[in-house]
Design a protein around this motif. Sequence first.
Motif, mmCIF file in Angstrom:
data_model
loop_
_atom_site.group_PDB
_atom_site.id
_atom_site.type_symbol
_atom_site.label_atom_id
_atom_site.label_comp_id
_atom_site.label_asym_id
_atom_site.label_seq_id
_atom_site.Cartn_x
_atom_site.Cartn_y
_atom_site.Cartn_z
ATOM 1 N N GLU A 77 0.909 -1.263 0.061
ATOM 2 C CA GLU A 77 -0.028 -0.115 0.123
ATOM 3 C C GLU A 77 0.732 1.288 -0.088
ATOM 4 O OE1 GLU A 77 -3.268 1.173 -0.172
ATOM 5 O OE2 GLU A 77 -3.472 -0.895 -1.156
ATOM 6 N N VAL A 78 1.943 1.339 0.453
ATOM 7 C CA VAL A 78 2.811 2.250 0.532
ATOM 8 C C VAL A 78 3.223 2.876 -0.909
ATOM 9 C CG1 VAL A 78 4.058 1.923 2.810
ATOM 10 C CG2 VAL A 78 5.198 1.244 0.739
ATOM 11 N N ARG A 80 1.326 3.470 -3.460
ATOM 12 C CA ARG A 80 0.409 4.443 -4.085
ATOM 13 C C ARG A 80 0.989 5.834 -3.682
ATOM 14 N NH1 ARG A 80 -5.480 4.823 -5.188
ATOM 15 N NH2 ARG A 80 -5.430 2.801 -5.702
ATOM 16 N N GLU A 81 1.124 6.041 -2.621
ATOM 17 C CA GLU A 81 1.700 7.511 -2.021
ATOM 18 C C GLU A 81 3.096 7.860 -2.240
ATOM 19 O OE1 GLU A 81 0.959 8.532 2.069
ATOM 20 O OE2 GLU A 81 -1.388 8.513 1.815
ATOM 21 N N THR A 84 3.240 8.571 -6.074
ATOM 22 C CA THR A 84 2.741 10.074 -6.380
ATOM 23 C C THR A 84 3.656 10.967 -6.005
ATOM 24 O OG1 THR A 84 0.307 9.225 -6.124
ATOM 25 C CG2 THR A 84 0.938 11.615 -5.619
ATOM 26 N N ALA A 85 4.455 10.670 -4.748
ATOM 27 C CA ALA A 85 5.331 11.701 -4.507
ATOM 28 C C ALA A 85 6.472 11.824 -5.624
ATOM 29 C CB ALA A 85 5.919 11.275 -2.924
ATOM 30 N N SER A 108 8.140 13.042 2.325
ATOM 31 C CA SER A 108 6.834 13.663 2.414
ATOM 32 C C SER A 108 5.628 12.709 2.670
ATOM 33 C CB SER A 108 6.642 14.224 0.836
ATOM 34 O OG SER A 108 6.628 13.294 -0.083
ATOM 35 N N VAL A 109 6.044 11.509 2.626
ATOM 36 C CA VAL A 109 5.060 10.333 2.790
ATOM 37 C C VAL A 109 5.221 9.521 4.139
ATOM 38 C CG1 VAL A 109 4.085 10.305 0.526
ATOM 39 C CG2 VAL A 109 6.160 8.709 1.175
#
Length: 198
Positions: A77-78, A80-81, A84-85, A108-109
């Motif tokens: 799941e990490v 996804r963010e 994006t970052a 940032s995440v």
Amino acid sequence: MKTVDLWFDPVCPWAWIASRWLLEVEAVREVRTRFHVFSLSLHNEGREVDDWYRGWLDERWGPARVALAAERAHGNEVLRELYTALGTRFHRDKEPVTRETIVAALASVDLPTTLADAAESPDLDADLRAGNRAALDPIGEDLGVPAIHVDGHAFFGPVVSPVPRGEEAGRLWDGVLLVTGTPGFSELKRGRGRPVTS
């Protein structure tokens, strides 16, 4: 809810656009995207490519290695963010593919910035190779990313720019499912007339 598996290399502009499209699709269709890491540098290792592309690839091993290290340490799941970052920095903001940019994306995440150490390490390259095979075995070794698997069908693409938004994204999704679900379908293509924009 339908699960869509997307393989991406953080530095690939076409995978980035496809990923943003799928996030748009999530808002208008009952789908959820599951992200998987792909390495274009590894995929093209030992292949004959143009000199400019070889140089480009040789400078871009790091982001895929870091993304896979993050997934191994913190779960799928990490991605996804983190994607994006990373992608926002590389593709939208045109930041360089450097350790500093990767560290900023990790921070940032809320991921440990020490994961950036994986950029220079081949320790996970065997796992990257396995991920590349998982992406391409159903669609063809000569392709790359974006690679999408859904409902037992797998395909490269779509290659589209700019990102379709809202119901336009949903209609493209419906069409992609229709053509890729057609027995014997292999290709639909036209020349690129616009610059890549996300």
